[in-house]
Write an enzyme that holds these catalytic residues in place. Structure first.
Site, mmCIF file in Angstrom:
data_model
loop_
_atom_site.group_PDB
_atom_site.id
_atom_site.type_symbol
_atom_site.label_atom_id
_atom_site.label_comp_id
_atom_site.label_asym_id
_atom_site.label_seq_id
_atom_site.Cartn_x
_atom_site.Cartn_y
_atom_site.Cartn_z
ATOM 1 C CB THR A 13 -0.948 0.190 1.098
ATOM 2 O OG1 THR A 13 -1.660 -1.065 1.153
ATOM 3 C CG2 THR A 13 -1.537 1.299 1.624
ATOM 4 C CB THR A 278 1.891 -19.655 23.900
ATOM 5 O OG1 THR A 278 0.453 -19.129 24.310
ATOM 6 C CG2 THR A 278 2.834 -18.404 23.904
HETATM 7 N N1 ASP Z 1 -2.338 -6.060 0.919
HETATM 8 C C1 ASP Z 1 -1.080 -4.993 1.094
HETATM 9 C C2 ASP Z 1 0.124 -5.577 1.181
HETATM 10 O O1 ASP Z 1 0.396 -6.016 2.217
HETATM 11 C C3 ASP Z 1 -1.670 -4.533 2.365
HETATM 12 C C4 ASP Z 1 -0.729 -3.245 2.851
HETATM 13 O O2 ASP Z 1 0.437 -3.124 2.180
HETATM 14 O O3 ASP Z 1 -1.057 -2.771 3.924
HETATM 15 O O4 ASP Z 1 0.953 -5.727 0.181
#
Ligand code: ASP
Length: 343
Positions: A13, A278
């Site tokens: 993201t 755990t």
């Molecule tokens: N789906 C994205 C990723 O892990 C989510 C993110 O970057 O926050 O690449």
């Protein structure tokens, strides 16, 4: 702060920006980084960028990607003071754990970061995360060595040990925690480093080794009320499984029914590596505390103490990749290699 930093953009993201033409989110061109994040000009840091092709959503991360990343860091290691890895948040804790164990003799910072909102959106957490991660990767201690010679995750004002981090929120900016290990640093007006927690450099700072042979024959079993004999046997005794991470209750407890323990013993006799972690985020496995834990220990299960599942998975991949000797792997599993367990 004079430093050369390599920013490795893998996807996620953080690297998305709204395309003004069609208003969709698209990966952003990090070669233009100083134009996009002008705050970085304030540091005396030489930034180079390396962009993965293709960029990946971190849900698609595979061990092959860790090998590429580790080999890239090995190749560039002599030329940089530190590395910032921009990575999606979904599997960042797995990747940071993997690199912690794969890189051998690390004496420079490898700082993972990402964001919950794309860097191009008004309320993004990406800029702060990115700018602070660069500052941390470039930070020097009073004798001129790197302040954080570790693999770490920087997120929402906290620097966490990479092999202790877990993703705890799909929504909050504060998406990561390391419940059994205090932060290596906290960013406020100043970035305050906890030098008692930060580990010492493991190598000479000139070169590093990389363990690129990973044995991925690991299953993860989350023990739960109602677990059946068939499911247990399929997971523990499957022919393709060399090791099983058993996520147990509380301080390492599991059902005491004879069939449950019989399957554990059967898997142990088959030579499987069984390790206990755990399901609780805080606290540690202690198989001497309750009769049910003791029964697991007697059946051949080794303790993962307070390792996260992410760290245990990475540690198994690396140790099993190094040796076919399961007795050796079991012995080293109980040792603290990278600060992943509190002992
Ligand atoms: N789906 C994205 C990723 O892990 C989510 C993110 O970057 O926050 O690449």
């Amino acid at each position: 702060m004079n430093a050369n930093i390599l920013v490795i953009y893998t996807g996620g993201t953080i690297g998305m920006k709204e395309d003004p033409l069609d208003l969709t989110l698209k990966p952003f061109d990090f070669s233009q980084i100083l134009e996009e994040v002008p705050e970085l000009r304030k540091f005396k840091v030489q930034l180079d960028t390396y962009t993965f092709d293709p960029l990946i959503d971190s849900s698609d991360v595979e061990p092959g990607m860790w090998i590429r990343l580790a080999e890239l860091i090995r190749e560039k290691y002599p030329f940089y003071d530190g590395f910032v890895v921009l990575h999606g948040t979904d599997t960042m804790a797995y990747s940071a754990s993997a690199l912690s164990f794969m890189l051998e003799g690390l004496a420079k910072p490898v700082i993972f970061t990402g964001s919950q909102l794309p860097i191009g959106t008004p309320r993004t957490d990406g800029k702060e995360n990115f700018v602070s991660a660069v500052e941390i990767a470039a930070a020097k201690n009073p004798v001129g060595g790197p302040m954080v010679p570790e693999v770490a995750v920087y997120f929402d004002s906290k620097l966490l040990r990479g092999c202790r981090a877990i993703k705890v929120s799909a929504e909050q900016f504060s998406a990561f925690r390391s419940p059994n290990c205090p932060p290596l640093a906290q960013a406020g007006i100043l970035i305050r480093y906890d030098t008692d927690v930060i580990r010492r450099p493991m190598g000479d700072g000139v070169s590093i080794g990389v363990q690129t042979h990973l044995d991925t024959r690991v299953s993860i079993l989350k023990v739960h009320p109602g677990i059946t004999e068939q499911v247990m046997r399929a997971v523990l005794c499957g022919p393709e499984t060399r090791a099983v991470i058993m996520e147990t209750y509380g301080s390492g407890n599991a059902p005491s029914s004879p069939w449950f323990l019989d399957i554990v013993k059967e898997a142990d006799h088959m030579g499987k590596i069984l390790v206990n972690v755990t399901q609780c985020n805080e606290g540690s496995v202690n198989m001497d505390l309750y009769a049910t834990g003791k029964a697991l220990k007697k059946s051949g299960v080794v303790s993962g103490y307070d390792s996260t599942t992410e760290a245990m998975l990475a540690k198994l991949f690396v140790l099993m990749g190094k040796s076919d000797n399961n007795a050796w792997v079991k012995k080293v599993l109980e040792e603290n290699m990278r600060g992943e367990i509190s002992k």
